[in-house]
Design a protein around this motif. Structure first.
Motif, PDB file in Angstrom:
ATOM      1  N   PHE A 183       0.825  -1.206   0.000  1.00  0.00           N
ATOM      2  CA  PHE A 183       0.000   0.000   0.000  1.00  0.00           C
ATOM      3  C   PHE A 183       0.859   1.257   0.000  1.00  0.00           C
ATOM      4  O   PHE A 183       2.047   1.234   0.303  1.00  0.00           O
ATOM      5  CB  PHE A 183      -0.920   0.003   1.228  1.00  0.00           C
ATOM      6  N   SER A 194      -5.291   6.362   1.438  1.00  0.00           N
ATOM      7  CA  SER A 194      -4.511   5.127   1.534  1.00  0.00           C
ATOM      8  C   SER A 194      -5.092   4.121   0.558  1.00  0.00           C
ATOM      9  O   SER A 194      -6.316   3.964   0.475  1.00  0.00           O
ATOM     10  CB  SER A 194      -4.537   4.574   2.960  1.00  0.00           C
ATOM     11  N   GLY A 196      -4.286   0.102  -1.216  1.00  0.00           N
ATOM     12  CA  GLY A 196      -3.428  -1.073  -1.161  1.00  0.00           C
ATOM     13  C   GLY A 196      -4.117  -2.347  -1.600  1.00  0.00           C
ATOM     14  O   GLY A 196      -5.323  -2.387  -1.842  1.00  0.00           O
TER      15      GLY A 196
END
Length: 258
Positions: A183, A194, A196
């Protein structure tokens, strides 16, 4: 927000095409451009703090207090392998390493990465702290859906680099200790993202991108209330990892901030 099992339709989708200021998530695309550039990643390059702006005008520099990675900053004036800078860029979120890597490949190569990954709305047009370009409206933008597309397009060796990310305050914080996750996150005041790929040991892998713009984002690497919020969302997805189904959340996403 956008989450999906790999190769499947989204299980959660809320404002997937809403554009946000990219913050450090743009470093994923810079990494991909660098790795496919054909450049010798073991060749030494000079670590210097002087960059050409994306618009006509003077060169720009990163202020010392803007660099989150002291390890890269300590190498100013020395030569290091380009590979080392790429690692510092995505694992320690070094802005200095990012601008050097971007200068090596150019924004056109990064644009090609976004195109090849199938991105529809994301762009990388300037380096970090390019104040002249920012004032002219030249910026870096991402969407949650495009970040997932980019991550799913990356080869395994680049995902392994992202799995070494040391900033685990948001998406990774919502997962059990030891869970494999590749990530990249990004934060400035008013923004926390974020994105990932998570590989549970007992369920199919899934990709997730959570983009937030609003007052909770303090702009700090540590202690950011927005990071804790993203961790809670990540934890809820983890709880549903065995039975992820298509659910489209309602409501409008927060507005983008630059």
């Amino acid at each position: 927000m956008y989450a999906a099992r790999l190769g499947a339709e989204p299980c959660v989708s809320r404002g997937p095409d809403q554009r946000y200021y990219a913050a450090s998530t743009m470093k994923i695309a810079v990494l991909a451009a660098l790795c496919r550039s054909g450049l010798d990643l073991d060749a030494p390059v000079l670590v210097e703090n002087c960059f050409t702006s994306a618009v006509p005008g003077p060169a720009y520099r990163l202020p010392p207090d803007r660099e989150v990675d002291a390890g890269t900053w300590r190498m100013l004036g020395r030569r290091v392998p380009l590979r080392w800078l790429a690692e510092r860029m995505v694992q320690h979120s070094s802005d200095l390493a990012t601008n050097i890597c971007l200068a090596q490949v150019g924004v056109e190569a990064v644009a090609e990465v976004w195109r090849l990954a199938g991105a529809r709305h994301s762009v990388t047009r300037r380096g970090i702290e390019d104040a002249g370009a920012r004032a002219a409206g030249v910026t870096n933008l991402v969407t949650a859906a495009d970040l997932v597309r980019l991550l799913c397009w990356l080869p395994s060796e680049q995902l392994e680099l992202l799995a070494g990310n040391v900033h685990r305050e948001d998406l990774a914080a919502g997962l059990p200790d030891g869970t494999w996750v590749a990530f990249k996150n990004g934060w400035v005041r008013g923004v926390r993202h974020s994105a990932g790929i998570v590989r549970p040991p007992d369920a199919a892998p899934y990709a997730v991108a959570i983009c937030y713009a609003g007052p909770l984002a303090s702009g700090e690497a540590f202690g950011d209330p927005a990071a804790r919020m993203l961790a809670r969302v990540s934890a809820r997805l983890w709880e549903r990892r065995h039975d992820l189904v298509t659910v489209r959340a309602t409501g409008s996403p927060p507005r983008a901030a630059d």
